[in-house]
Enzyme design. Structure first.
Site, PDB file in Angstrom:
ATOM      1  CD  GLU A  70      -2.364  -1.289   2.859  1.00  0.00           C
ATOM      2  OE1 GLU A  70      -1.879  -0.589   3.775  1.00  0.00           O
ATOM      3  OE2 GLU A  70      -3.310  -2.057   3.048  1.00  0.00           O
ATOM      4  N   PRO A  71       1.689   1.453  -1.013  1.00  0.00           N
ATOM      5  CG  PRO A  71       2.834   1.479  -3.071  1.00  0.00           C
ATOM      6  CD  PRO A  71       1.857   0.666  -2.248  1.00  0.00           C
ATOM      7  NE  ARG A 125       6.147   9.698   3.292  1.00  0.00           N
ATOM      8  CZ  ARG A 125       5.639  10.674   4.062  1.00  0.00           C
ATOM      9  NH1 ARG A 125       5.900  11.923   3.790  1.00  0.00           N
ATOM     10  NH2 ARG A 125       4.891  10.371   5.105  1.00  0.00           N
ATOM     11  CB  CYS A 152      -4.109  34.721  11.940  1.00  0.00           C
ATOM     12  SG  CYS A 152      -4.592  35.919  10.717  1.00  0.00           S
ATOM     13  CD  GLU A 153      -3.073  29.041  14.143  1.00  0.00           C
ATOM     14  OE1 GLU A 153      -2.255  28.767  15.044  1.00  0.00           O
ATOM     15  OE2 GLU A 153      -4.300  28.954  14.281  1.00  0.00           O
TER      16      GLU A 153
HETATM   17  C1  LIG Z   1      -1.156   5.923   5.268  1.00  0.00           C
HETATM   18  C2  LIG Z   1      -1.216   4.485   5.002  1.00  0.00           C
HETATM   19  C3  LIG Z   1      -0.468   3.920   3.962  1.00  0.00           C
HETATM   20  C4  LIG Z   1       0.465   4.717   3.084  1.00  0.00           C
HETATM   21  O1  LIG Z   1       1.594   5.181   3.740  1.00  0.00           O
HETATM   22  P1  LIG Z   1       2.812   5.817   2.923  1.00  0.00           P
HETATM   23  O2  LIG Z   1       3.773   6.191   3.966  1.00  0.00           O
HETATM   24  O3  LIG Z   1       2.291   7.008   2.201  1.00  0.00           O
HETATM   25  O4  LIG Z   1       3.316   4.778   1.993  1.00  0.00           O
HETATM   26  C5  LIG Z   1      -0.615   2.569   3.732  1.00  0.00           C
HETATM   27  N1  LIG Z   1      -1.419   1.780   4.503  1.00  0.00           N
HETATM   28  C6  LIG Z   1      -2.145   2.303   5.513  1.00  0.00           C
HETATM   29  C7  LIG Z   1      -3.007   1.407   6.311  1.00  0.00           C
HETATM   30  C8  LIG Z   1      -2.062   3.650   5.802  1.00  0.00           C
HETATM   31  O5  LIG Z   1      -2.763   4.154   6.833  1.00  0.00           O
END
Ligand SMILES: *Cc1c(COP(=O)(O)O)cnc(C)c1O
Length: 406
Positions: A270-271, A273, A340-341
């Site tokens: 699940e990439p 970033r 405004c922070e």
């Molecule tokens: C946020 C998240 C990701 C992705 O994370 P990255 O650091 O962007 O790769 C994958 N799996 C789950 C369950 C997440 O919450």
């Protein structure tokens, strides 16, 4: 990034950024399609032998055009809300390529996912499993679930984005996981298909991943279940500055290959970033240059509502000029937003290329958790999103109108 200078002008995929700015008001997010495609294909090539299902993490960037382009490249989706699930489906990602994660999915959200028959709903508590079982029974169906486990691994990343330590809210502890596996037969309307982990984000060494694989191997053995899928989550870090370490994915891929061969399962990643982080830049205009004592505040028209990572995580994102000058400002400069922070501040430099009121700058590597974390704070409209694809400038989300917020 796909940014480079030609004479003094900053280009993205050979298109001058000042050309994109004509006709589009700042600030706006600007992405490179080519870079997105290359990142996805690179990731996929690293794991060629593992042949995983890659589910792009929609929370890192949920622009429907981008999700859809990734879908065409072969990506599925990892979603964490009903809204993200609907976006992924609208982007034509097939339900059997979607996994649904999150600790607090509501009944409404679960019902939607069950009806759509997503590949997996990754449960994070027994209560959630009971609710899915009940809803599935009502609908007279059997729902495929994954169980998210907390491996007790410190990903050694920033504290706000680590998720795999024992005191974190995510997943089931090993003892609870084993108990659940043992008692799961009583839940007739769910089918356990997967074990899943996600230990954090912006991880730059493979040590924590290796520990997680070892942990999973042992835990799976003790459970006595043969899982069809092992979902290894995301978290792969990217360099934000020249000093940052680069994660050794090649060697991690070897470890995953061995792991997979031992278990004879399918792997899911699940990439977020890693695919999208370095493909985007935030283009902003200098509103005022304010001399204050010995330093200059460069006040830009992008604020923490447009890009929250610096304020939220203390993240450092380099800022570069759209027009490079030979002259320099030989003073301390601090880039700040209009909000405004006091936390609405970006980076400080000891000196900087000469820029003036009306000059343009680019905040770099903002493709992940940039636009998706933006808000209407200070009743400011959400910025536009623009992509460069095959030499074309394409608006993929219009700038919000103030009237839409009021
Ligand atoms: C946020 C998240 C990701 C992705 O994370 P990255 O650091 O962007 O790769 C994958 N799996 C789950 C369950 C997440 O919450």
């Amino acid at each position: 990034m796909s940014l480079n200078y030609k004479s003094q002008n900053l280009l993205i995929n050979n298109i001058p950024i000042k050309k994109v700015v004509r006709g589009n008001s700042t600030p706006f997010y600007l992405y490179s399609y080519e870079k997105i495609r290359n990142n996805f294909n690179n990731f996929s090539n690293y794991f060629k032998k593992v042949d995983p299902l890659i589910c792009f993490s929609v929370k890192s960037n949920s622009n429907i055009f981008i999700i859809s382009e990734l879908g065409k490249l072969g990506s599925g989706a990892d979603v964490v809300s009903k809204g993200e699930l609907m976006k992924a489906l609208k982007a034509k990602i097939k339900p059997h390529r979607i996994v649904f994660s999150g600790v607090g999915k509501t009944e409404e959200e679960l019902l939607h996912a069950i009806k759509k028959k997503v590949l997996l709903i990754n449960i994070e508590s027994e209560s959630e499993a009971i609710l899915i079982n009940k809803l599935s029974k009502k609908l007279n169906c059997i729902t495929n679930i994954g169980i998210r486990i907390n491996p007790g691994v410190d990903a050694k990343t920033m504290s706000k984005i680590t998720t795999g330590k024992l005191d974190s809210k995510f997943g089931l502890l090993k003892s609870d996981f084993l108990k659940f596996c043992k008692n799961s037969k009583k839940y007739k309307n769910i089918k356990i298909k997967a074990i899943s982990v996600h230990i954090g984000s912006q991880i730059t060494s493979i040590g924590p991943y290796k520990k997680t694989l070892d942990f999973l191997l042992k835990t799976i053995k003790s459970s006595g279940i043969s899982f069809e899928f092992v979902d290894l989550g995301g978290g792969f870090g990217i360099p934000y500055s020249k000093k940052d370490k680069i994660i050794d994915i090649k060697n991690y891929a070897k470890l995953v290959e061995t792991f997979k061969n031992k278990l004879n399962c399918k792997i899911i990643f699940e990439p977020g970033r890693f695919i999208i982080g370095n493909t985007g830049t935030l283009i902003s205009k200098v509103v005022f240059v304010k001399k204050s004592g010995k330093k200059y505040f460069i006040i830009i028209d992008a604020g923490m509502n447009d890009f929250m990572r610096p304020a939220l995580y203390n993240a450092k994102h380099e800022i570069i000029p759209v027009l490079k000058s030979k002259k320099r400002i030989n003073r301390n400069v601090e880039f700040v937003g209009p909000i405004c922070e006091s936390s609405d501040t970006f980076l400080k430099y000891k000196n900087f290329t000469y820029i003036n009121e009306g000059s343009l700058v680019a905040i770099t590597n903002v493709g992940a958790y940039g636009s998706t974390l933006s808000s209407n704070y200070n009743t400011r409209p959400l910025a536009a999103e623009i992509i460069i694809k095959k030499g074309q400038i394409k608006v993929i989300r219009k700038r919000q109108k103030i009237s839409e917020i009021i």
